[in-house]
Design a protein around this motif. Structure first.
Motif, short mmCIF file in Angstrom:
data_model
loop_
_atom_site.label_atom_id
_atom_site.label_comp_id
_atom_site.label_asym_id
_atom_site.label_seq_id
_atom_site.Cartn_x
_atom_site.Cartn_y
_atom_site.Cartn_z
N LYS A 15 0.54 -1.40 -0.23
CA LYS A 15 0.30 -0.09 -0.06
C LYS A 15 0.71 1.23 0.07
N GLY A 16 1.46 1.96 0.83
CA GLY A 16 3.11 2.60 0.79
C GLY A 16 3.80 2.58 -0.41
N THR A 17 3.59 1.28 -0.80
CA THR A 17 5.14 1.39 -2.00
C THR A 17 3.80 2.25 -3.05
N GLN A 18 3.03 1.85 -3.12
CA GLN A 18 2.25 1.88 -4.62
C GLN A 18 1.51 3.40 -4.15
N SER A 32 -1.00 8.46 5.18
CA SER A 32 -0.84 6.85 5.78
C SER A 32 -1.20 7.71 7.44
N SER A 33 -2.63 6.44 7.70
CA SER A 33 -2.67 6.63 9.72
C SER A 33 -0.95 6.13 9.58
N GLY A 34 -0.77 4.84 9.36
CA GLY A 34 0.35 4.41 10.10
C GLY A 34 1.13 5.81 10.22
N GLY A 58 1.89 -4.51 17.80
CA GLY A 58 0.91 -5.24 16.80
C GLY A 58 -0.82 -4.88 17.01
N GLU A 59 -1.13 -4.36 16.91
CA GLU A 59 -3.21 -4.93 17.56
C GLU A 59 -3.51 -3.22 16.94
N LEU A 60 -4.62 -2.53 17.09
CA LEU A 60 -4.49 -1.21 16.48
C LEU A 60 -5.55 -0.24 17.42
N PRO A 89 -9.87 3.10 5.95
CA PRO A 89 -10.30 2.69 7.47
C PRO A 89 -10.06 0.89 7.50
N ARG A 90 -9.84 0.84 8.97
CA ARG A 90 -9.60 -0.90 8.59
C ARG A 90 -10.05 -1.06 9.91
N THR A 91 -11.70 -0.91 10.15
CA THR A 91 -12.76 -1.63 11.28
C THR A 91 -13.65 -1.26 10.74
N GLY A 128 12.13 -7.53 5.74
CA GLY A 128 13.47 -7.12 4.52
C GLY A 128 12.83 -5.61 4.37
N ARG A 129 12.18 -4.99 5.19
CA ARG A 129 11.86 -3.56 4.27
C ARG A 129 12.22 -2.83 5.17
N TRP A 130 12.80 -1.64 4.34
CA TRP A 130 13.72 -0.64 5.32
C TRP A 130 12.43 1.07 4.87
N VAL A 138 9.62 4.27 1.00
CA VAL A 138 9.61 2.27 1.67
C VAL A 138 10.35 2.00 0.93
N PHE A 139 11.59 1.28 1.24
CA PHE A 139 12.80 -0.22 0.38
C PHE A 139 12.35 -1.17 0.84
N HIS A 140 13.10 -1.96 -0.21
CA HIS A 140 13.46 -4.01 0.43
C HIS A 140 14.23 -4.13 -0.20
N ASN A 172 1.20 -11.13 14.38
CA ASN A 172 0.42 -11.18 14.86
C ASN A 172 -0.43 -10.04 14.57
N ARG A 173 0.19 -8.80 13.34
CA ARG A 173 -0.55 -7.98 12.65
C ARG A 173 -1.26 -8.28 11.58
N ILE A 174 -0.84 -9.55 10.96
CA ILE A 174 -1.44 -10.33 10.05
C ILE A 174 -2.81 -10.93 10.40
N ALA A 200 0.93 -9.41 -6.07
CA ALA A 200 2.45 -10.34 -6.41
C ALA A 200 3.36 -10.20 -7.37
N GLN A 201 2.88 -9.40 -8.31
CA GLN A 201 3.83 -9.19 -9.30
C GLN A 201 4.35 -7.82 -9.25
N PRO A 202 5.18 -7.81 -10.35
CA PRO A 202 6.99 -6.50 -9.69
C PRO A 202 6.34 -5.31 -9.52
P1 AP5 Z 1 0.92 0.47 8.89
O1 AP5 Z 1 1.68 1.76 9.27
O2 AP5 Z 1 -0.27 1.29 8.21
O3 AP5 Z 1 1.14 -0.75 8.49
P2 AP5 Z 1 0.87 -1.63 7.44
O4 AP5 Z 1 -0.85 -1.90 6.87
O5 AP5 Z 1 0.37 -2.52 8.76
O6 AP5 Z 1 1.28 -1.75 6.33
P3 AP5 Z 1 2.83 -1.24 5.93
O7 AP5 Z 1 2.85 -0.46 5.75
O8 AP5 Z 1 2.95 -2.88 6.81
O9 AP5 Z 1 2.92 -2.20 4.88
P4 AP5 Z 1 2.37 -1.42 2.88
O10 AP5 Z 1 1.27 -2.79 2.76
O11 AP5 Z 1 2.00 -1.00 3.32
O12 AP5 Z 1 3.27 -2.60 2.67
P5 AP5 Z 1 4.85 -1.81 1.61
O13 AP5 Z 1 4.00 -0.92 0.68
O14 AP5 Z 1 5.81 -0.89 3.36
O15 AP5 Z 1 0.01 0.65 10.44
C1 AP5 Z 1 1.27 0.27 11.35
C2 AP5 Z 1 0.30 0.21 12.72
O16 AP5 Z 1 -0.43 0.95 12.66
C3 AP5 Z 1 -0.61 -0.69 12.42
O17 AP5 Z 1 -0.54 -2.58 13.05
C4 AP5 Z 1 -1.65 -0.30 13.48
O18 AP5 Z 1 -1.41 -0.16 15.04
C5 AP5 Z 1 -1.42 1.15 13.68
N1 AP5 Z 1 -2.69 1.77 12.64
C6 AP5 Z 1 -2.32 2.41 11.74
N2 AP5 Z 1 -3.32 2.80 11.21
C7 AP5 Z 1 -4.89 2.04 11.72
C8 AP5 Z 1 -5.89 2.64 11.55
N3 AP5 Z 1 -7.04 2.52 10.89
N4 AP5 Z 1 -6.99 2.00 13.34
C9 AP5 Z 1 -6.24 1.59 13.96
N5 AP5 Z 1 -4.26 1.26 14.40
C10 AP5 Z 1 -3.85 1.84 12.92
O19 AP5 Z 1 5.75 -2.79 1.18
C11 AP5 Z 1 6.28 -3.87 2.28
C12 AP5 Z 1 7.56 -4.31 1.72
O20 AP5 Z 1 7.46 -5.30 0.96
C13 AP5 Z 1 8.57 -2.71 1.29
O21 AP5 Z 1 9.85 -3.66 1.59
C14 AP5 Z 1 8.15 -2.97 -0.38
O22 AP5 Z 1 9.62 -2.55 -0.37
C15 AP5 Z 1 7.98 -4.33 -0.82
N6 AP5 Z 1 7.16 -4.44 -1.88
C16 AP5 Z 1 6.02 -3.53 -1.96
N7 AP5 Z 1 5.36 -3.88 -3.20
C17 AP5 Z 1 6.31 -4.84 -3.59
C18 AP5 Z 1 5.45 -6.40 -5.39
N8 AP5 Z 1 5.11 -5.86 -5.51
N9 AP5 Z 1 6.86 -7.18 -5.43
C19 AP5 Z 1 7.94 -7.18 -4.03
N10 AP5 Z 1 8.22 -6.42 -3.03
C20 AP5 Z 1 7.07 -4.76 -2.57
#
Ligand code: AP5
Length: 218
Positions: A15-18, A32-34, A58-60, A89-91, A128-130, A138-140, A172-174, A200-202
């Motif tokens: 999500k963040g990458t896109q 981005s809420s996170g 890893g809870e909301l 939103p997430r709920t 593997g995320r940085w 975001v990088f990997h 736990n987040r998953i 799951a694509q590039p």
């Molecule tokens: P948040 O920061 O929103 O984390 P998340 O939803 O768990 O999502 P991520 O940021 O981990 O993943 P992403 O989908 O953005 O993936 P990314 O692009 O980085 O939330 C963190 C915490 O905040 C929550 O656990 C909660 O506690 C709280 N929170 C946030 N919002 C909330 C809400 N609305 N309500 C309540 N609590 C809330 O990619 C991941 C990695 O994969 C990167 O390294 C990237 O380079 C790589 N990658 C991306 N795309 C590809 C691809 N196509 N192929 C190969 N690698 C890829």
């Protein structure tokens, strides 16, 4: 009418990458809420202090805190043309609150791309995320490495590994995603807004699919 796009998908779906690419193409602010929670934690605000324990486990974060934070962000002038929402939103209560607040801003959710990725891919992506310290780029280390290890390509700031990307917190987040956020797939499907994209694509191919689908809807 403003344009509001909600990006849905499990942790690590991309999500963040896109969002960092698409927000430029569509000229919409990336909300981005996170990232907002992490910024508050870094600045040691009251909101950051309240959110920290939940995020570390890893809870909301509770809905009332999260909804108030997003309402404040969406009411700023840079969102007058709309926004690209990532992580909110997430709920179901958050989704209903969003519908209500957008109606106040004379808008509505226009499209909900759902970046679909199987569970076994997510762990490798997250461990593997940085992430860039300054702006959350975001990088990997394997799939999307920065030009210079440890340095952000966009702003030259330091890259770090998020505390909640430890294997046990990721698991736990998953789990939380499947229990609390999956109902939104149904919510937006029934509203005719869901667009499923194969995550799951590039990275470039996911972007192309997202932009094609969004151009038809916004
Ligand atoms: P948040 O920061 O929103 O984390 P998340 O939803 O768990 O999502 P991520 O940021 O981990 O993943 P992403 O989908 O953005 O993936 P990314 O692009 O980085 O939330 C963190 C915490 O905040 C929550 O656990 C909660 O506690 C709280 N929170 C946030 N919002 C909330 C809400 N609305 N309500 C309540 N609590 C809330 O990619 C991941 C990695 O994969 C990167 O390294 C990237 O380079 C790589 N990658 C991306 N795309 C590809 C691809 N196509 N192929 C190969 N690698 C890829």
């Amino acid at each position: 009418m403003p344009t509001y796009v909600v990006l849905l998908g499990p942790p690590g779906a991309g999500k963040g990458t896109q969002a960092q690419i698409i927000s430029k193409t569509m000229d919409l602010p990336h909300i981005s809420s996170g990232d907002i929670f992490r910024e508050n934690m870094k600045n040691q605000t009251e909101l950051g202090r309240q959110a920290k324990g939940y995020m570390d486990r890893g809870e909301l974060v509770p809905d009332d805190l999260t909804i108030a934070m997003i309402r404040e962000r969406l009411s700023r002038p840079d969102c007058a043309r709309g926004a690209l929402l990532d992580g909110f939103p997430r709920t179901p209560p958050q989704a209903q609150a969003l519908d209500g607040m957008l109606a106040e801003f004379n808008g509505r959710v226009n499209a909900v791309p759902y970046i679909k990725v199987s569970e076994n891919v997510l762990i490798e992506r997250l461990t593997g995320r940085w992430t860039c310290r300054a702006q959350g780029h975001v990088f990997h280390e394997k799939f999307n490495p920065p030009e210079k290890p440890g340095v952000c390509d966009y702003d030259g700031s330091e890259l770090y590994q998020r505390d909640d990307d430890k294997a046990e917190t990721v698991a736990n987040r998953i789990k939380v995603y499947f229990a609390q956020t999956m109902p939104l797939i149904d919510y937006y499907q029934k509203a005719g807004l869901l667009i499923e994209v194969d995550g799951a694509q590039p990275i470039e191919k996911v972007t192309a699919d997202l932009l094609e689908a969004l151009q038809a809807r916004t």
